[in-house]
Scaffold this active site. Structure first.
Site, short mmCIF file in Angstrom:
data_model
loop_
_atom_site.label_atom_id
_atom_site.label_comp_id
_atom_site.label_asym_id
_atom_site.label_seq_id
_atom_site.Cartn_x
_atom_site.Cartn_y
_atom_site.Cartn_z
N LYS A 173 11.81 47.07 65.44
CA LYS A 173 10.63 47.24 66.28
C LYS A 173 11.03 47.44 67.75
O LYS A 173 11.90 46.74 68.26
CB LYS A 173 9.72 46.02 66.16
CG LYS A 173 9.22 45.79 64.73
CD LYS A 173 8.41 44.52 64.60
CE LYS A 173 9.24 43.29 64.90
NZ LYS A 173 8.51 42.03 64.64
N THR A 204 0.31 39.08 74.24
CA THR A 204 0.97 39.60 73.04
C THR A 204 1.54 38.49 72.16
O THR A 204 2.43 38.71 71.36
CB THR A 204 2.10 40.57 73.43
OG1 THR A 204 3.00 39.89 74.33
CG2 THR A 204 1.55 41.82 74.10
N GLY A 206 2.19 36.36 69.21
CA GLY A 206 2.00 36.52 67.78
C GLY A 206 2.01 37.94 67.26
O GLY A 206 1.67 38.17 66.10
N THR A 207 2.42 38.90 68.08
CA THR A 207 2.39 40.29 67.61
C THR A 207 3.34 40.54 66.44
O THR A 207 3.00 41.27 65.51
CB THR A 207 2.73 41.26 68.75
OG1 THR A 207 3.93 40.85 69.40
CG2 THR A 207 1.62 41.32 69.77
N GLY A 208 4.53 39.93 66.49
CA GLY A 208 5.48 40.12 65.39
C GLY A 208 4.95 39.54 64.09
O GLY A 208 5.08 40.16 63.02
N CYS A 209 4.37 38.36 64.16
CA CYS A 209 3.78 37.72 62.97
C CYS A 209 2.66 38.60 62.42
O CYS A 209 2.56 38.83 61.20
CB CYS A 209 3.21 36.35 63.33
SG CYS A 209 4.39 35.22 64.10
#
Length: 273
Positions: A173, A204, A206-209
């Protein structure tokens, strides 16, 4: 209804971890379940403390779900120690679920460590080979691949190195890069790029989760890997675009923006009628 399991840490502030995963599953119309591996006292500004669940209890939670309910996809998030990793890996090998998406979470959005820095070797050995899709961001890909990433060509090189560790697909990512947000997917044969404009916001958390959970939900719904990533990319971009200014630090994304915009209005019209 499709069923998706999150195996991850709990974020009491609600923006990341299992809380974000369950919101994402609901937003995609799939039934969400959870195995808590760590309880994290965190908010939008800092991580205060982490308490890991015992490996035995991790395994028993997995047994409780898999012995009773068909699981269409699994999202694995924060695994803070080698003991957590071994417990989760044992359960995944035992039940062999389809569509395992692994987000190798190492740091919170505020930079606090969520994984023992000495546990990367265990992650590579026990967890990475179990992934249908592995979703590292650039700092995580650097740690796993053992190289610096300064360009999109470097992202592709890192994806090749990580793929050779045993996962079926690698999505590096690009949220930590500059310019547009470009993610690179490698399936062992070809590269695909997924691009979205970068949104100027600090909210942003928690964007990866959220992104990895959206991929898992879309795999459960029957999309192939590239299609699931494309749909998840659109979803997380919308969630970031309409992120919520909650807290004093990095606020959470808006997991239910489309529902709030359309669904609740429809329900209100029915009540008024």
């Amino acid at each position: 209804m499709k069923k998706v399991l999150s195996i991850a840490g709990s974020d009491c502030s609600g923006g990341a971890g299992i809380q974000a995963d369950l919101k994402t599953f609901s937003a995609h119309g799939v039934f969400g379940m959870s195995v808590v591996v760590s309880v994290v006292a965190e908010n939008t500004s800092r991580v205060i403390a982490i308490q890991d669940v015992t490996p035995d209890m991790i395994e028993k939670q997995m047994d409780a779900v898999f012995e009773d309910i068909e699981v269409d996809a699994v999202k694995v998030g924060m695994l803070s120690t080698p003991d957590c990793m071994r417990a989760v890996a044992a359960g995944l090998r035992r039940y062999a679920p389809r569509n395992v998406v692994i987000d190798p979470v190492m740091y919170a959005k505020n930079g606090c460590a969520l994984m023992d820095p000495n546990a990367v070797g265990s992650l590579i050995e026990t967890i990475v080979p179990l992934a249908e899709v592995l979703t590292p961001n650039i700092p995580e890909a650097e740690r796993i691949a053992g190289m610096k990433i300064g360009s999109r060509a470097d992202m592709e090189t890192a994806a090749r190195l990580i793929h050779a560790m045993g996962c079926r697909n690698v999505l590096v990512k690009g949220g930590h890069a500059v310019g547009d947000a470009v993610d690179v997917l490698f399936d062992g044969t070809e590269f695909r790029r997924f691009e979205a404009r970068r949104i100027d916001t600090r909210n942003t958390h928690g964007t990866g989760c959220t992104f990895s959970s959206a991929i898992a939900a879309n795999l459960a719904l029957g999309h192939d890997v590239a299609g699931a990533v494309a749909r998840a990319k659109r979803y997380v971009t919308t969630a970031i675009e309409h992120a919520l200014p909650i807290g004093k630090g990095h606020g959470p994304t808006h997991h239910f923006y489309d529902l709030y915009r359309e669904g609740l209005k429809g329900m209100e019209r029915e009540v008024e009628a």
